[in-house]
Design a protein around this motif. Structure first.
Motif, PDB file in Angstrom:
ATOM      1  N   LEU C 142       0.831  -1.202   0.000  1.00  0.00           N
ATOM      2  CA  LEU C 142       0.000   0.000   0.000  1.00  0.00           C
ATOM      3  C   LEU C 142       0.866   1.253   0.000  1.00  0.00           C
ATOM      4  O   LEU C 142       1.788   1.364   0.809  1.00  0.00           O
ATOM      5  CB  LEU C 142      -0.900   0.025   1.241  1.00  0.00           C
ATOM      6  N   ASP C 146       4.886   3.101   5.386  1.00  0.00           N
ATOM      7  CA  ASP C 146       6.243   2.561   5.353  1.00  0.00           C
ATOM      8  C   ASP C 146       6.214   1.051   5.122  1.00  0.00           C
ATOM      9  O   ASP C 146       5.376   0.351   5.684  1.00  0.00           O
ATOM     10  CB  ASP C 146       6.960   2.865   6.682  1.00  0.00           C
ATOM     11  N   VAL C 147       7.141   0.586   4.300  1.00  0.00           N
ATOM     12  CA  VAL C 147       7.202  -0.846   4.007  1.00  0.00           C
ATOM     13  C   VAL C 147       8.114  -1.517   5.027  1.00  0.00           C
ATOM     14  O   VAL C 147       9.235  -1.073   5.268  1.00  0.00           O
ATOM     15  CB  VAL C 147       7.759  -1.085   2.590  1.00  0.00           C
ATOM     16  N   VAL C 148       7.601  -2.577   5.640  1.00  0.00           N
ATOM     17  CA  VAL C 148       8.400  -3.328   6.610  1.00  0.00           C
ATOM     18  C   VAL C 148       9.186  -4.405   5.872  1.00  0.00           C
ATOM     19  O   VAL C 148      10.393  -4.545   6.020  1.00  0.00           O
ATOM     20  CB  VAL C 148       7.504  -3.975   7.687  1.00  0.00           C
ATOM     21  N   GLU C 154       3.645  -0.882   7.472  1.00  0.00           N
ATOM     22  CA  GLU C 154       3.447  -0.450   8.851  1.00  0.00           C
ATOM     23  C   GLU C 154       2.013   0.072   8.991  1.00  0.00           C
ATOM     24  O   GLU C 154       1.634   1.012   8.313  1.00  0.00           O
ATOM     25  CB  GLU C 154       4.455   0.680   9.120  1.00  0.00           C
TER      26      GLU C 154
END
Lengths: 120, 130, 291
Positions: C142, C146-148, C154
């Motif tokens: 999405l 933030d991309v984990v 996140e």
């Protein structure tokens, strides 16, 4: 905003005023364009003609209101655009001051022009 | 999460092809809004020549109107103003909760109507300038 | 997770610069293994009979050397009638790369955990048919979150905003008897029905241009949640006032620019923009009444 219990809630008031001025401006801006491009061609505008229009009190009042509402609508619109971008703190305060002063100067100068054109 | 990765404004302008009607309406409304408030300041500045008397006012206005560029810019201003008015009416209805299901169609309608009005006005706007 | 073993070894060796030749040998071995794997994967893809679809998936893993830079991996998936994007992702994970990470649970658009950015649009993986999409299908996490890792984003900020509107009942008075129900009229239930459908997937918030710019904006899901309780006739008067004050702050309903992005992407077809607009009018009405 929660900490000061005031009946004046800036959010809803500004939002409502933006809509009310919009409704007014839709009509007056259309009239203004029609009046000064079709009824009188822009190239034929002269001081005397403007004076004749502005000496009609109804027209004069409409134009001053047009100036005030357009300034509010525009300045508030810019401010909203900045808040949407996440402006905060000092930058936000600065934006409020700069936009407020610019809007005020525009209205003052505009009214001086209106008076000069009307010859009051 | 210091390790997580911020993709930034990934969707914003690089993905304009995927924008929906409502998004385009907002982009155009915002752009035309900026133009109109900018014009309002210059408009009052030009009209301020009236403070120096009728002759300065007349020569300034006629000088500007004799320029073909100014005439073309006026057509642009008309387009901007007409779109802002028509989409503004659309937004007022949206605010009143009327016709939210057809908000995309009303946006296309305001675009088409703007085009028609502007094209129809071009002769009046540029007459005598070329 | 066998693919991770060599990486942990190289990491520990990186701390001892003296073992450089050894380190290089290990790296070469690793490269070789990766090449064999790639070849195997290509061979496996060629073995598939029938129609296949190309799945391009966003990959990112901050903990693995060489994967810190985001990239796209392609997977060749055998297409089956009725296949969803989630099915394709599961196939890719199970058959090709077990480290491919994404959230999913119920597989029937109820749990709200598999919202992805599929072909440039926020959609639930389990609800989106591969057949309805343009191929190759591009799956990303999405946006504006933030991309984990890989497709996992996140969600903390989203949950914080949801909780900021106090999403719970606080009635003024409870019925007398212990087993007494709190009744709601069918008409009132009808009014709030659509707003109760929210599954907290975060697609709306991710699609919202304003939420992307103004981090404090409550966002469509939280405002819809507030609507669900504000409009409920069982809600207590005190709480109704408090909730109205939350949503009519500067970063509440007024930030909505009626772009309809949230309404367009909502997998449960909640008329989010309509609900936000209704609350704006409600806030104005309440303030005018006060004057």
């Amino acid at each position: 905003m929660a900490e000061r219990y005031s009946s004046f809630r800036s959010g809803s008031t500004a939002w409502l005023l933006q809509r009310i001025t919009a409704a007014f401006l839709v009509v007056v801006l259309a009239f203004h364009f029609f009046n000064l491009h079709f009824v009188t061609h822009a190239a034929d505008i002269e001081f005397a003609g403007s004076q004749a229009r502005m000496q009609n009190v109804g027209y004069f009042v409409t134009m001053v209101l047009f100036l005030v509402t357009a300034t509010f609508h525009g300045v508030n619109g810019i401010y909203n655009a900045l808040v949407n971008q996440g402006i905060e703190g000092n930058a936000k305060r600065a934006a409020q001051v700069v936009l407020g002063v610019a809007g005020l100067l525009l209205v003052v100068q505009g009214i001086r022009v209106a008076i000069a054109l009307a010859g009051f | 999460m210091s390790q997580s990765y911020d993709r930034g404004l990934i969707e914003d302008f690089g993905r304009w092809r995927e924008f929906t009607a409502g998004m385009w309406a907002w982009v155009f409304h915002k752009f035309t809004g900026w133009v109109l408030i900018g014009y309002l300041f210059t408009h009052i500045a030009v009209l301020s020549t009236s403070l120096q008397g009728a002759e300065t006012f007349n020569s300034t206005i006629q000088g500007l109107e004799s320029l073909a560029l100014v005439r073309l810019l006026e057509v642009g201003l008309l387009a901007v103003a007409v779109f802002h008015i028509l989409n503004g009416i659309r937004l007022l209805f949206v605010d009143l909760g009327v016709g939210l299901e057809s908000q995309d169609k009303s946006f296309y309608a305001s675009l088409v109507l703007t085009g028609v009005i502007v094209v129809a006005s071009v002769p009046t706007f540029v007459s005598g300038a070329f | 997770m066998s693919t991770q073993t060599p990486d942990t070894e190289t990491e520990s060796e990186a701390e001892q610069p003296s073992s450089k030749p050894h380190h290089e040998r290990r790296l070469a071995e690793k490269r070789e293994r990766a090449e064999t794997k790639e070849a195997e994967r290509a061979a496996a893809a060629q073995d598939i009979k029938g129609e296949t679809v190309e799945l391009k998936v966003f990959r990112f893993d901050p903990e693995i050397e060489g994967k810190e830079e985001p990239r796209f991996d392609s997977f060749t998936i055998p297409f089956e009638k009725g296949m969803t994007v989630l099915d394709a992702l599961i196939y890719a994970r199970d058959q090709y790369d077990s480290s491919l990470t994404f959230r999913h649970s119920c597989r029937q658009a109820v749990c709200g955990s598999d919202a992805f950015f599929i072909n440039g649009r926020q959609q639930l993986g389990c609800q989106t048919q591969m057949a309805d999409l343009d191929w190759p299908v591009r799956v990303e996490p999405l946006p504006h979150q933030d991309v984990v890792k890989d497709l996992v984003v996140e969600m903390d900020h989203f949950y914080d905003q949801m909780e900021a509107v106090d999403p719970f009942f606080d009635p003024d008075d409870l019925p007398e008897g212990e087993l007494e129900e709190q009744r709601q009229s069918p008409e009132n239930r009808e009014n709030i029905k659509l707003s109760t459908r929210c599954i907290w997937c975060g697609a709306c918030m991710s699609s919202c241009n304003i939420a992307a710019g103004d981090n404090k904006y409550l966002g469509p899901a939280a405002i819809n949640k507030a609507y669900r309780f504000y409009m409920d006739e069982r809600e207590g008067e005190q709480k109704r006032q408090e909730r109205l004050e939350i949503i009519e702050q500067e970063h509440g309903v007024w930030r909505c620019q009626t772009q309809f992005s949230c309404t367009n992407v909502c997998p449960k077809d909640i008329p989010l923009t309509e609900h936000i607009q209704e609350l704006k009018r409600e806030a104005v009405k309440q303030n005018l009444k006060f004057w």
